[in-house]
Design an enzyme around this catalytic site. Structure first.
Site, PDB file in Angstrom:
ATOM      1  N   THR A 165       0.839  -0.948  -0.038  1.00 40.58           N
ATOM      2  CA  THR A 165       0.086  -0.351  -0.135  1.00 40.58           C
ATOM      3  C   THR A 165       0.711   1.800   0.301  1.00 40.58           C
ATOM      4  O   THR A 165       0.325   2.340  -0.620  1.00 40.58           O
ATOM      5  CB  THR A 165      -1.053   0.323   1.377  1.00 40.58           C
ATOM      6  OG1 THR A 165      -1.988  -1.095   1.290  1.00 40.58           O
ATOM      7  CG2 THR A 165      -2.007   1.205   1.041  1.00 40.58           C
TER       8      THR A 165
ATOM      9  N   TYR B 269       5.507 -12.231   5.219  1.00 42.23           N
ATOM     10  CA  TYR B 269       4.672 -11.604   4.423  1.00 42.23           C
ATOM     11  C   TYR B 269       3.764 -12.267   3.501  1.00 42.23           C
ATOM     12  O   TYR B 269       4.558 -12.385   2.667  1.00 42.23           O
ATOM     13  CB  TYR B 269       5.122  -9.737   4.131  1.00 42.23           C
ATOM     14  CG  TYR B 269       4.371  -9.163   3.460  1.00 42.23           C
ATOM     15  CD1 TYR B 269       3.385  -9.083   3.128  1.00 42.23           C
ATOM     16  CD2 TYR B 269       5.189  -7.632   2.929  1.00 42.23           C
ATOM     17  CE1 TYR B 269       1.940  -7.896   3.025  1.00 42.23           C
ATOM     18  CE2 TYR B 269       4.314  -6.464   1.862  1.00 42.23           C
ATOM     19  CZ  TYR B 269       2.828  -7.044   2.324  1.00 42.23           C
ATOM     20  OH  TYR B 269       2.362  -5.453   1.598  1.00 42.23           O
TER      21      TYR B 269
ATOM     22  N   LYS C 219       1.925 -10.968   8.613  1.00 44.53           N
ATOM     23  CA  LYS C 219       0.828 -10.531   7.999  1.00 44.53           C
ATOM     24  C   LYS C 219       0.460 -10.959   7.064  1.00 44.53           C
ATOM     25  O   LYS C 219       0.875 -11.696   5.484  1.00 44.53           O
ATOM     26  CB  LYS C 219       1.639  -9.580   7.180  1.00 44.53           C
ATOM     27  CG  LYS C 219       0.965  -7.871   6.756  1.00 44.53           C
ATOM     28  CD  LYS C 219       1.564  -7.309   5.732  1.00 44.53           C
ATOM     29  CE  LYS C 219       0.383  -5.694   5.486  1.00 44.53           C
ATOM     30  NZ  LYS C 219      -0.237  -6.951   4.520  1.00 44.53           N
TER      31      LYS C 219
ATOM     32  N   VAL D 230      -3.792  -4.965   9.781  1.00 46.22           N
ATOM     33  CA  VAL D 230      -3.159  -3.626   8.618  1.00 46.22           C
ATOM     34  C   VAL D 230      -3.608  -3.638   7.648  1.00 46.22           C
ATOM     35  O   VAL D 230      -4.141  -3.519   6.315  1.00 46.22           O
ATOM     36  CB  VAL D 230      -1.473  -4.971   8.301  1.00 46.22           C
ATOM     37  CG1 VAL D 230      -0.407  -3.808   7.869  1.00 46.22           C
ATOM     38  CG2 VAL D 230      -1.010  -5.710   9.738  1.00 46.22           C
TER      39      VAL D 230
END
Lengths: 308, 308, 308, 308
Positions: free
Chosen positions: C50, C138, C166, C210
Site C-alpha cells: 500500500t 508477508y 501479515k 494491517v
C-alpha cells in the site's frame, strides 16, 4: 416438498458409497442418509463434488437421486447437483433431477469452454427459465476455473433467477459481499461450502453450510450451527476447531502418489467405513485408493476427534 | 475403416452447424463435410472443442457422429471426441462413438476434479482397455487446466495405450519432446492443434494438424501441408502466413461483451455461413452471437484471404 | 523501541504521499502519520504494498523510513517492508531499515524467480540470522505468486525465525490454521491484511490487522478492533460493514483503462487528498491516475461513510 | 559500441560465477566470457534471469557489467538486464548499466504490482525516454506473471520505443505475430529465449536467440544458427535435437527438494564447472545446491552430448 426460503442450516453434500467394482452401493447410501438424519441435518445435497458427481455416469446419477429421495420420503428437502459443461447438458440433468423427485438443483458456471460473465448470466437465466426446479448457484473455482462475481450473483438473485448460493470459493470477503447484499432478498439463501469457516460465515450472516466433512461428523456440524445461532460463540469456536483438526484427514494421502481429490474423498469414505456407516471405502476411477498406512492415518484423526 | 497408423495429414475438427433454435443442422453438416472432402483432407474429427462438444447433449453428439460417418461412407477415417470429466463418463461416450461407427476416439485428461499424473495415466489405461476404439490423447490445458507431461504421453504410447496425440497446448517445446521421443514408435501419430504453427510443427517432425480454421479454408491447410512435405519451405511459410492473417478473425468479437470461445467459434461459423457452406451461423447457448458489425469484420478477413 | 510481542492491534500500512513530480512529499507524509496517531493506532507499517514499495527507489525508501521513524519519535513501533526478489537484496533493505531506525522488517517469499518451500524456508532463516531486526513474514500471493504454507510459517515461528505473519492471501482458512497453531507461541503475532474481514479474523484469534483502508479511516478500524475485543459483536459487525462499503472505492477506476493496483492506490490517495491529509493524490509511475469523474466517485464513497 | 540494428545471432545470457561464499567470481566470469567469445557468439547479455539477476545485489550487478564490458573491450555488444519492479527502480539500473558501459538494456514488464497493458506501455515509454540506452523488451511471464501482448510490442517498436524483443514466453504463435508484424521495422530485432526451438524461431523469421544453455555449449548454438541461415535444415534440426537432449540436464535436480530455478541454474553452473570453465558451481541463496548424485547426472548429459 418445496425448498425452504431461504435454504439454511446444515446441508451435507452426501458421499456416494460404491461397491468394490464401482457400482452405487444402495444399501450403504441408505445407511449414510440415516446417519445424517440421525444428526438432524436440515437438508441433503446429492450429486455435488463430494458426491463424486464428476465420476458418476448419468445412470448412476439418477440412481443416487432416486435412492435418496425415496429413502428420505419427504422428511427433508433434497438438493441435486446438475453438473455439466454448458446449458443444454445441464438442462438434461435438471430434467433427470426433477423426474427423480429432487426439490432444487445446484448449478456451476460453464466449464471446459472459456467463459465470460455475460455468458454465465445467460447460462443461469436459461437454466432457471427452462428447468422446473429452483436453481442454487454453485461457486467452485477449483473445479470450473471461474469465480462467480458477487455482483452477478446478486443481480441474478434480485431477478429471481437464483434461490441461493453455495460458495466453495474460499473467498470469504466475496462471500460477505453476497451475504450483505442479499439482506433485502428474503428468500435467497447464502451457504458456505467450507468445512473450516462455518462459525465465521454464520457470524457475518450466512444462512447455512454445506461441508463435505459433515458426512463423517454430522452431529458436530449440527452442534456447531446451533451454538452459533444461540450466541454461544466460545462453544462454537471450540467445536469448529475440533472439526478443523478432524479435517486434517484430507492430507493423509501421499501427494506424490495421488491428487488432492483422491486424498480428500478417500479420507471421507475411509472414515465412513471405519465408523461402520458404509461397506466399502472405494472411490471412483481413476482416483487412487488410500494405502493401509494412510487408512491408519484416517483412524488416528477419528480417534483424536472422539469418533472411534 | 481402420485408423491409419500413424494418423497424419490435415484432420479438420468439424464445426457443428446449428439451426436458429440450436438443433443440429444435418443438411448443413453434410455440406460442410463435402466442403472438407473437396479439399482432400486426410480424416475428420467430430466432437472436438471446435465442434462445440461441450455444448452438445448426448443425443446431439450421437446425431453428429452418425451423420458424418454415414455421409463419409468409408471414404475417410472419422475420429470422435469422447469428452467428459472422468473415466466412466468417457467410456459411455466411447461406446456411443463406436456404435455410431467412428474409427477412433480423442480423450482429454480428467477435468472438473483435481487430478494428478498417476490418475491421468490410469484414466487413459482404463479407457483404452475397456473401450473398443483406438485412443488419441487430447492435450488442451485451456479447457481441462492440466498439461499432459511429455514423458507420460510417451510412456502410454510405448505401452500401446495411445495411438496418437492431438496437442492444443500451445507449448511447441513440449510437443517437440513427444515428436522426437516417438520416432521409434511407428504407429503413433503426433498432431498439432495449432492453426498458426503447422509449418513449424511439421518441420520438427509432426505427422499432421487439426486446425479449427481448416473448416473455413481447408484448401489452404491441405496446400500448406503439401508444400511442407515437398520441401517448398518458402511456399509453405507464405501459405502459413496467409492463414495466420485469416485467423485474426477470432478477435473480431468484442471482449467486453463475450468470451474468447464465443468470439472464435462465432467467427468460424460466420465465415462458413458467408462462404455459403452452412445455413446459419448460430453458436450453442450460452455463447454470445456476433453483432452485424462483427460479422462485417469476419467478411473483411475472408476478403483479405481471397475467400469471398 | 522494541517490537511488542506479539505485534497486535491496528497497524496501518502507511501510504507514501508524492509530489506532482513523484518525489516523496515529506510534509504530507508527516501529516498522514499525525492523522494515524490521532486515531490511536498501535503501530505503523511503512514500505508495504500500500506504500507503493514496489515503485520507490532505494533512496526514496530510506527517506520514507527516516521520515516516519523521526516523526513518530518512539511513540509507536515502526515496521518496515524489506521487499525485494531474493535473500541478498532483501538483506540490503534490512540493513537500510535498521539504519533508519525501524523496529522490525516485513519480508515476502522470493519472487521473480521460481521458488520452492525449501527455498522459502532457507530465505527466511538467512534473513533472520544475518539481519539485525525481527522478521515478520508477508504472505501476499497476488504479488509474489506463491502462498506461504501454514505449516512452514508455524515451523519458522517455533524456531524463532519469525516474529509474526501479515497475511494478505485472502485465504482465511489457512490463516486460521496459523492462528490456531500459534496459540502456544506467545510472542508470535498473527495479523490479517484484509480490509474486509477484520472482525472475522479477530473472532478466530488473530492479534491484529494491517488494512490499507486504515489510511483513509483509521478511526473506524480502531473502533472496530475495540468493539471486537470488548465483545460488542453487533457493533463490530456494523462498523466492519460500514468499512466494507467504503472499500468499494477501490473499484471506481475504469478496468479498461488501468490495473487494480492503480485503481486501489489511486482511490486511497485521492481520499486522503479529499480529506485534506495530503497535498497531492499522485501515484507513482507507471500507474494511471484517476480521472475527474473517478475522483468524484471516491468523494461519493467518503460521503456515504460520513467522512466528507 | 552501438547496438547492431537489428540485434541478431547467438546472444548468450551470461551466467554469473560465484565463489563458495557467494561473491562474484571475477576471474571465472572472465574465463566464461572467453569461452563464449571462442565460439564466436554475436553479443553478450549480462544480468538476465540465467545470470541470477534476481539474486545479485546492486553492487554485484555493477561489478558484473563492468567486468564483462571491460573484458570484452568493444569486441562485441554487451546487453544488460535492468530488472526491477517498476519504472523508477528500473531507471536506476539503466543508469548503472550506462555508467558501466553497456550498449543496451533489457527490461521486463512491471512485476510484484498488479499491472495492465496501458501501464506496461507507459513503463516502456518512460524507460526509453528517460534512459540513455536502447531498450529491448523482455517477455518472461514465468517471472513477471504477465504476457506482453504482440500488438503492444509492435506498437512500441513502431514508435521507436523498443529496439527489440527477447521472448522467453514459450508462446511461439505470439512470437510469430511479432516476427511477421515487425518485418517492415528494419532496426527491430526479434530474439527467442528458448533453448529448444531456435531452428523453428529462425525458420519463421527471428533474428537470433538468447539461450541459457549457450553458456554450456556456445559452439553448438553458433553451429545451429549458421546451419539455419545457410539453408542446411536437416543439419540444423540434428544440431537442435542434440541440444534439446543436452537441455535435459535441467531436470536432474530433485523436484521434491528444490524449485525449477535451482535445478536449471545449478545444472548450467555444474556443467561449466565440469567443463573447467568456472571454479565453483555455487548458485546464489536461497537456491538449493545439486547433490553429488545430481552432479553425476549433469556429467552424464555432458558426456552424451560429446562435451566431456
Amino acid at each position: 416438498m418445496t425448498l425452504p426460503a431461504p435454504p439454511a442450516g446444515v446441508i451435507p453434500p452426501v458421499c456416494t458409497p460404491l461397491t468394490p467394482d464401482r457400482e452405487v452401493d444402495v444399501p450403504s447410501l441408505r445407511r449414510l442418509v440415516d446417519h445424517l438424519l440421525d444428526a438432524a441435518v436440515d437438508a441433503l445435497f446429492v450429486l455435488g463434488s463430494t458426491s463424486e458427481v464428476a465420476f458418476l455416469t448419468d445412470r448412476q446419477r439418477r440412481l443416487v437421486t432416486e435412492t435418496v429421495v425415496g429413502h428420505v420420503a419427504g422428511r427433508l428437502p433434497v438438493l441435486a447437483g446438475a453438473v455439466d459443461m454448458t446449458t443444454s447438458r445441464v438442462l438434461d440433468h435438471v430434467a433427470a433431477a426433477e423426474a427423480a423427485g429432487a426439490d432444487a438443483v445446484v448449478v456451476t458456471a460453464p466449464f471446459y469452454t472459456r467463459t465470460h460473465p455475460a455468458e454465465i448470466a445467460r447460462h443461469y437465466r436459461l437454466v432457471a427459465e427452462r428447468g422446473a426446479l429452483p436453481v442454487i448457484a454453485y461457486d467452485i473455482p477449483v473445479a470450473v476455473h471461474t469465480k462467480l462475481p458477487a455482483g452477478l450473483v446478486l443481480d441474478l438473485a434480485a431477478e429471481g433467477v437464483l434461490a441461493g448460493l453455495k460458495d466453495s470459493s474460499g473467498d470469504l470477503a466475496g462471500f460477505r459481499e453476497v451475504v450483505t447484499g442479499a439482506r433485502d432478498l428474503p428468500g435467497f439463501g447464502v451457504l458456505t461450502g467450507s468445512e473450516l469457516l462455518v462459525d465465521a460465515a454464520l457470524a457475518l450472516g450466512a444462512h447455512g453450510a454445506v461441508p463435505g466433512l459433515a458426512n463423517v461428523d454430522p452431529h458436530g456440524y449440527v452442534r456447531l450451527v446451533r451454538r452459533c445461532r444461540s450466541g454461544d460463540l466460545e462453544g462454537a469456536r471450540a467445536e469448529q476447531e475440533r472439526l478443523c483438526a478432524l479435517f486434517g484427514m484430507v492430507s493423509v494421502g501421499d501427494p506424490a502418489r495421488m491428487g488432492g481429490g483422491s486424498a480428500a474423498l478417500g479420507a471421507f469414505k475411509t472414515a465412513l467405513h471405519l465408523r461402520g456407516v458404509i461397506d466399502c471405502p472405494a472411490t471412483a476411477e481413476p482416483q487412487i485408493p488410500l494405502s493401509p498406512e494412510e487408512t491408519e492415518g484416517v483412524a488416528t484423526f477419528l480417534a483424536g476427534a472422539g469418533l472411534l
